[in-house]
Design a protein around this motif. Structure first.
Motif, short mmCIF file in Angstrom:
data_model
loop_
_atom_site.label_atom_id
_atom_site.label_comp_id
_atom_site.label_asym_id
_atom_site.label_seq_id
_atom_site.Cartn_x
_atom_site.Cartn_y
_atom_site.Cartn_z
N ALA A 29 3.52 -0.14 13.64
CA ALA A 29 3.46 0.97 14.60
C ALA A 29 3.39 2.33 13.90
CB ALA A 29 4.67 0.93 15.52
N GLY A 30 3.74 2.38 12.62
CA GLY A 30 3.70 3.64 11.90
C GLY A 30 4.94 3.85 11.04
N ARG A 31 5.08 5.03 10.51
CA ARG A 31 6.16 5.39 9.61
C ARG A 31 7.51 5.33 10.32
NH1 ARG A 31 5.45 10.49 5.87
NH2 ARG A 31 3.70 9.15 5.44
N LEU A 32 8.49 4.74 9.64
CA LEU A 32 9.84 4.63 10.18
C LEU A 32 10.86 5.04 9.13
CD1 LEU A 32 9.66 1.16 12.00
CD2 LEU A 32 9.58 3.41 13.06
N GLU A 57 8.17 -2.73 -1.69
CA GLU A 57 7.59 -1.56 -2.34
C GLU A 57 7.08 -1.92 -3.73
OE1 GLU A 57 8.44 3.19 -2.69
OE2 GLU A 57 10.17 1.86 -2.53
N GLY A 58 7.83 -2.76 -4.45
CA GLY A 58 7.39 -3.22 -5.76
C GLY A 58 6.11 -4.05 -5.70
N ASP A 59 5.94 -4.78 -4.61
CA ASP A 59 4.73 -5.58 -4.40
C ASP A 59 3.60 -4.76 -3.77
OD1 ASP A 59 5.80 -7.96 -5.44
OD2 ASP A 59 6.73 -8.47 -3.52
N GLN A 60 3.84 -3.48 -3.58
CA GLN A 60 2.88 -2.52 -3.04
C GLN A 60 2.41 -2.86 -1.63
OE1 GLN A 60 -0.21 -1.70 -5.86
NE2 GLN A 60 1.23 -0.98 -7.38
N ILE A 61 3.33 -3.39 -0.83
CA ILE A 61 3.05 -3.66 0.58
C ILE A 61 3.46 -2.46 1.42
CG2 ILE A 61 3.56 -5.19 2.53
CD1 ILE A 61 1.95 -6.47 0.22
N ILE A 62 4.56 -1.81 1.02
CA ILE A 62 5.03 -0.62 1.73
C ILE A 62 5.18 0.53 0.75
CG2 ILE A 62 6.24 -1.97 3.49
CD1 ILE A 62 8.88 -1.17 2.09
N HIS A 63 5.32 1.72 1.30
CA HIS A 63 5.53 2.92 0.49
C HIS A 63 6.68 3.70 1.11
CE1 HIS A 63 4.76 6.52 -1.81
NE2 HIS A 63 4.71 7.22 -0.69
N GLY A 64 7.64 4.05 0.28
CA GLY A 64 8.76 4.85 0.75
C GLY A 64 8.73 6.22 0.09
N GLU A 65 9.09 7.24 0.87
CA GLU A 65 9.12 8.59 0.31
C GLU A 65 10.22 9.40 0.97
OE1 GLU A 65 5.27 10.25 1.01
OE2 GLU A 65 5.61 10.48 3.13
N TRP A 74 14.61 9.17 4.34
CA TRP A 74 13.72 8.27 3.62
C TRP A 74 12.78 7.63 4.62
CZ3 TRP A 74 12.79 7.94 -1.34
CH2 TRP A 74 12.06 6.86 -1.83
N ASN A 75 11.49 7.89 4.50
CA ASN A 75 10.49 7.34 5.40
C ASN A 75 9.74 6.21 4.71
OD1 ASN A 75 10.80 9.10 7.67
ND2 ASN A 75 9.88 10.70 6.42
N THR A 76 9.41 5.19 5.46
CA THR A 76 8.70 4.04 4.94
C THR A 76 7.48 3.79 5.80
OG1 THR A 76 10.83 3.09 4.28
CG2 THR A 76 8.94 1.62 4.27
N ASN A 77 6.38 3.48 5.16
CA ASN A 77 5.18 3.10 5.90
C ASN A 77 4.42 2.03 5.13
OD1 ASN A 77 4.51 5.11 3.96
ND2 ASN A 77 2.57 5.45 4.98
N LEU A 78 3.45 1.40 5.79
CA LEU A 78 2.65 0.37 5.16
C LEU A 78 1.63 0.99 4.22
CD1 LEU A 78 1.82 -2.03 8.12
CD2 LEU A 78 3.39 -2.47 6.23
#
Length: 88
Positions: A29-32, A57-65, A74-78
């Motif tokens: 659905a988007g960034r959470l 995140e290590g497998d590069q499926i999601i990105h956190g910033e 801390w936001n996480t998205n695909l």
């Protein structure tokens, strides 16, 4: 065919875990933020959910910033790889 030779084995290794599929599905659905992700998996402990997020995140499926200067948000998205998986 041996299990190690199975062509889908690498994908299974990445999403293996009780909460990883739930996290990926929630992020469609988007960034959470972390608290929003916890509402999708309320039975998961903070520790386990954090570990799963780090692994994804290590497998590069999601990105956190971090979205705030003090590090409190801390936001996480695909990532593109995660988005491609969700289309399958």
């Amino acid at each position: 065919m041996r299990l190690s030779e199975c062509p889908v084995r690498p994908a299974i290794d990445v999403v293996e875990g009780k909460w990883k599929p739930i996290v990926v599905n929630a992020l469609k659905a988007g960034r959470l933020r972390f608290g929003q992700l916890r509402r999708h998996a309320p039975e998961a402990s903070r520790k386990v959910l954090t570990e799963h997020l780090r692994e994804l995140e290590g497998d590069q499926i999601i990105h956190g910033e971090c979205s705030e200067k003090n590090g409190s948000a801390w936001n996480t998205n695909l990532r593109l790889t995660g988005e491609r998986w969700c289309r399958c």
